[in-house]
Enzyme design. Structure first.
Site, PDB file in Angstrom:
ATOM      1  N   ARG A 108       0.798  -1.229   0.000  1.00 14.79           N
ATOM      2  CA  ARG A 108       0.000   0.000   0.000  1.00 14.79           C
ATOM      3  C   ARG A 108       0.835   1.285   0.000  1.00 14.79           C
ATOM      4  O   ARG A 108       1.918   1.330   0.588  1.00 14.79           O
ATOM      5  CB  ARG A 108      -0.922   0.003   1.227  1.00 14.79           C
ATOM      6  CG  ARG A 108      -1.996  -1.063   1.132  1.00 14.79           C
ATOM      7  CD  ARG A 108      -2.835  -1.167   2.394  1.00 14.79           C
ATOM      8  NE  ARG A 108      -3.940  -2.107   2.193  1.00 14.79           N
ATOM      9  CZ  ARG A 108      -3.836  -3.431   2.269  1.00 14.79           C
ATOM     10  NH1 ARG A 108      -2.679  -3.995   2.576  1.00 14.79           N
ATOM     11  NH2 ARG A 108      -4.877  -4.212   2.043  1.00 14.79           N
ATOM     12  N   HIS A 135      -0.833  -2.620  -4.600  1.00  9.03           N
ATOM     13  CA  HIS A 135      -0.319  -3.586  -5.579  1.00  9.03           C
ATOM     14  C   HIS A 135      -0.292  -3.067  -7.020  1.00  9.03           C
ATOM     15  O   HIS A 135      -0.656  -3.777  -7.949  1.00  9.03           O
ATOM     16  CB  HIS A 135      -1.146  -4.868  -5.537  1.00  9.03           C
ATOM     17  CG  HIS A 135      -0.999  -5.682  -4.271  1.00  9.03           C
ATOM     18  ND1 HIS A 135       0.065  -5.570  -3.425  1.00  9.03           N
ATOM     19  CD2 HIS A 135      -1.820  -6.646  -3.733  1.00  9.03           C
ATOM     20  CE1 HIS A 135      -0.090  -6.425  -2.421  1.00  9.03           C
ATOM     21  NE2 HIS A 135      -1.217  -7.081  -2.578  1.00  9.03           N
ATOM     22  N   HIS A 169       3.392 -13.003  -5.191  1.00 10.17           N
ATOM     23  CA  HIS A 169       2.223 -13.099  -4.315  1.00 10.17           C
ATOM     24  C   HIS A 169       1.628 -14.515  -4.307  1.00 10.17           C
ATOM     25  O   HIS A 169       0.404 -14.682  -4.385  1.00 10.17           O
ATOM     26  CB  HIS A 169       1.188 -12.066  -4.736  1.00 10.17           C
ATOM     27  CG  HIS A 169       0.289 -11.603  -3.643  1.00 10.17           C
ATOM     28  ND1 HIS A 169      -0.432 -12.475  -2.839  1.00 10.17           N
ATOM     29  CD2 HIS A 169      -0.013 -10.356  -3.204  1.00 10.17           C
ATOM     30  CE1 HIS A 169      -1.140 -11.769  -1.980  1.00 10.17           C
ATOM     31  NE2 HIS A 169      -0.902 -10.483  -2.179  1.00 10.17           N
ATOM     32  N   ASP A 211      -1.859  -9.362   8.565  1.00 11.89           N
ATOM     33  CA  ASP A 211      -1.706  -8.691   7.276  1.00 11.89           C
ATOM     34  C   ASP A 211      -0.713  -7.557   7.526  1.00 11.89           C
ATOM     35  O   ASP A 211      -1.019  -6.379   7.362  1.00 11.89           O
ATOM     36  CB  ASP A 211      -3.066  -8.176   6.780  1.00 11.89           C
ATOM     37  CG  ASP A 211      -3.051  -7.850   5.289  1.00 11.89           C
ATOM     38  OD1 ASP A 211      -1.964  -7.866   4.693  1.00 11.89           O
ATOM     39  OD2 ASP A 211      -4.134  -7.577   4.737  1.00 11.89           O
ATOM     40  N   GLU A 223       5.118 -12.496   1.570  1.00  9.76           N
ATOM     41  CA  GLU A 223       5.505 -11.612   0.464  1.00  9.76           C
ATOM     42  C   GLU A 223       6.767 -10.861   0.845  1.00  9.76           C
ATOM     43  O   GLU A 223       6.732  -9.969   1.699  1.00  9.76           O
ATOM     44  CB  GLU A 223       4.370 -10.624   0.179  1.00  9.76           C
ATOM     45  CG  GLU A 223       3.057 -11.300  -0.153  1.00  9.76           C
ATOM     46  CD  GLU A 223       1.856 -10.410   0.156  1.00  9.76           C
ATOM     47  OE1 GLU A 223       1.823  -9.259  -0.304  1.00  9.76           O
ATOM     48  OE2 GLU A 223       0.950 -10.872   0.869  1.00  9.76           O
TER      49      GLU A 223
HETATM   50  C1  BGC Z   1      -2.399  -7.515   1.255  1.00 10.22           C
HETATM   51  C2  BGC Z   1      -3.803  -7.843   1.646  1.00 10.22           C
HETATM   52  C3  BGC Z   1      -4.584  -8.045   0.392  1.00 10.22           C
HETATM   53  C4  BGC Z   1      -3.956  -9.145  -0.388  1.00 10.22           C
HETATM   54  C5  BGC Z   1      -4.652  -9.322  -1.703  1.00 10.22           C
HETATM   55  C6  BGC Z   1      -1.832  -8.658   0.513  1.00 10.22           C
HETATM   56  O1  BGC Z   1      -0.545  -8.364   0.099  1.00 10.22           O
HETATM   57  O2  BGC Z   1      -1.609  -7.172   2.360  1.00 10.22           O
HETATM   58  O3  BGC Z   1      -4.389  -6.823   2.416  1.00 10.22           O
HETATM   59  O4  BGC Z   1      -5.917  -8.357   0.645  1.00 10.22           O
HETATM   60  O5  BGC Z   1      -2.611  -8.861  -0.645  1.00 10.22           O
HETATM   61  O6  BGC Z   1      -4.224 -10.448  -2.336  1.00 10.22           O
END
Ligand code: BGC
Length: 352
Positions: free
Chosen positions: A87, A112, A183, A253, A318
Site C-alpha cells: 500500500r 499492488h 504473491h 496482514d 511476500e
Molecule cells: C495484502 C492484503 C490483500 C492481499 C490481496 C496482501 O498483500 O496485504 O491486504 O488483501 O494482498 O491479495
C-alpha cells in the site's frame, strides 16, 4: 514416487489478452518436482513437491484456467506484483518535490500497482529452458501514475534442491519508486485451513498499521505480541486474540522487519504443513516480509484441487520493502534512479 498431480491443460491458459498471447510453461527438475508459470502476470501457478510418503502435493493455492485469474478476487494469486507491491497511503507520494498521484484502488489507498498492475498484464517470454524461464515487461512512463519507463525482468528457476528461485531486476529512465513481490498463496498440506501450519519469522520487529493497513511509521518489537514468530508456533495460535493490530488486519496482514544487516540473502521465514509435513524456507535479499493469513479469502473461486478458496485456506509470505515507504523517511528507500539496477532475490525451498 507417486505423481498425483493434476494434468494441467495448457490450452486453458492460452488466450489473447490486450492483443498478446498467454500460455503456460512447465519447469521440471531431476527429482520429478514440477511447477507451472504463466506469462499472464508473470505468475506462479502451481508447484508439486513430495510429502513424507513421496506423494506429490501442489503447495500453491491456484486455479486451472486463466479466466479465474482475470477475476478481481483472484487477481494477485501467484502473481508478480508491482510497480509498487503493498500500500501507498492516499495514493500520493513525492520525489524531489514533485507530487505523484497513483490509483486509489483499495479504499483510500493504492494497492499492488493500481487498477492494472503487473499482475494483470501479459509479459514477454525472453528465455525458457527445462528448469528456468525469464519474462519481461516494459511499464511505460505514467502507467498507473508512476514516473519513468521501467524495464522489468522476472526469472523463475526450479533447482534440483526443490527450490523456486525468483529473481527480479529492473531499470528506469527517470527517478521512480519500485517494490516487487511474488504473491503466491501457499498451503503446504495442499488443501484445508492453514491455522495448524507452523511458522517462524526471523523478525524482532514489525511495522504496526492503522485501520486502513498503512504502517503508522514506527518500528515495534514483536516481543509479547501476537507478532512474535521467532519461536515456532501455529499460525492460528493468536489469530483471534483481542489485539487492535490483529483486528485491523482481520488476522495477520502486516510487514515484518527482517533481522539482517544489509541486503544479503538470508532466512526470512519457515513454515510446515501439519498433515503433509512439507516444510518451506523462504530466503530473501529484501528487508521486509508481509505475512498475510488469507483473511480476505471468501470461497468465491474453485481451486485446482476442486475445493473453494475459503477464508484462510492459504497464506502469503511476500518478500518486499515496507508498505508506504515513499512516505516514510525512516523506512529503507524504494527509489530507483536511472543508471541503477534494482535487484531482488527470493528463494522458496521445499523439503520434508
Ligand atoms: C495484502 C492484503 C490483500 C492481499 C490481496 C496482501 O498483500 O496485504 O491486504 O488483501 O494482498 O491479495
Amino acid at each position: 514416487m507417486s505423481d498425483n498431480s493434476i494434468a494441467f491443460e495448457k490450452d486453458r491458459f492460452q488466450k489473447s489478452i490486450d492483443a498478446k498471447q498467454t500460455d503456460l510453461f512447465i519447469l521440471k527438475n531431476k527429482n520429478g518436482t514440477h511447477a507451472a508459470i504463466s506469462n499472464y502476470g508473470a505468475r506462479w501457478i502451481n508447484m508439486f513437491v513430495p510429502d513424507k510418503n513421496q506423494n506429490l502435493i501442489n503447495v500453491i493455492a491456484g486455479f486451472d484456467t486463466i479466466e479465474t485469474y482475470q477475476k478481481p478476487s483472484a487477481a494477485y494469486y501467484g502473481a508478480t506484483v508491482g510497480r509498487y507491491a503493498n500500500r501507498i497511503a492516499d495514493g500520493i507520494f513525492t520525489i524531489d518535490d514533485k507530487k505523484y498521484i497513483v490509483a486509489k484502488n483499495n479504499d483510500i489507498n493504492h494497492l499492488h500497482g493500481g487498477h492494472k498492475g503487473f499482475n494483470a498484464v501479459v509479459w514477454d517470454v525472453i528465455t525458457i529452458d527445462k528448469n528456468t524461464i525469464t519474462l519481461k515487461y516494459v511499464s511505460p512512463d505514467g502507467e498507473e501514475g508512476y514516473p519513468g519507463n521501467l524495464e522489468v525482468f522476472v526469472q523463475y528457476t526450479l533447482t534440483d534442491d526443490n527450490e523456486m528461485v525468483v529473481l527480479f531486476t529492473a531499470t528506469t529512465d527517470q527517478v521512480t519508486i519500485i517494490n516487487l513481490t511474488n504473491h503466491a498463496y501457499f498451503n503446504l498440506n495442499g488443501r484445508g485451513n492453514i491455522n495448524n501450519h507452523s511458522l517462524t519469522i526471523n523478525a524482532d520487529n514489525y511495522t504496526p498499521v492503522n485501520k486502513n493497513l498503512i504502517p503508522v511509521g514506527n518500528i515495534v518489537p514483536v516481543n509479547d505480541t501476537p507478532f512474535d514468530f521467532r519461536k515456532i508456533k501455529k499460525i492460528g495460535e493468536n489469530i483471534n486474540t483481542d489485539d487492535p493490530q490483529i483486528k485491523y488486519g482481520n488476522g495477520y496482514d502486516h510487514n515484518f522487519m527482517l533481522n539482517k544487516k544489509d541486503n544479503a540473502l538470508s532466512l526470512a521465514a519457515s513454515a510446515e504443513g501439519d498433515i503433509s509435513k512439507i516444510k518451506m524456507d523462504v530466503l530473501t535479499s529484501e528487508p521486509g516480509l508481509q505475512f498475510y493469513s488469507g483473511n480476505f479469502m471468501d470461497g468465491s473461486n474453485v481451486l485446482t484441487n476442486g475445493t473453494t478458496d475459503d477464508h484462510r485456506t492459504a497464506f502469503c509470505l511476500e518478500t518486499q520493502h515496507f508498505p508506504d515507504s515513499p512516505n516514510k523517511e525512516n523506512f529503507p528507500t524504494t527509489i530507483l534512479k536511472p543508471g541503477d539496477t534494482f535487484k531482488s532475490t527470493t528463494i522458496f525451498r521445499f523439503y520434508y
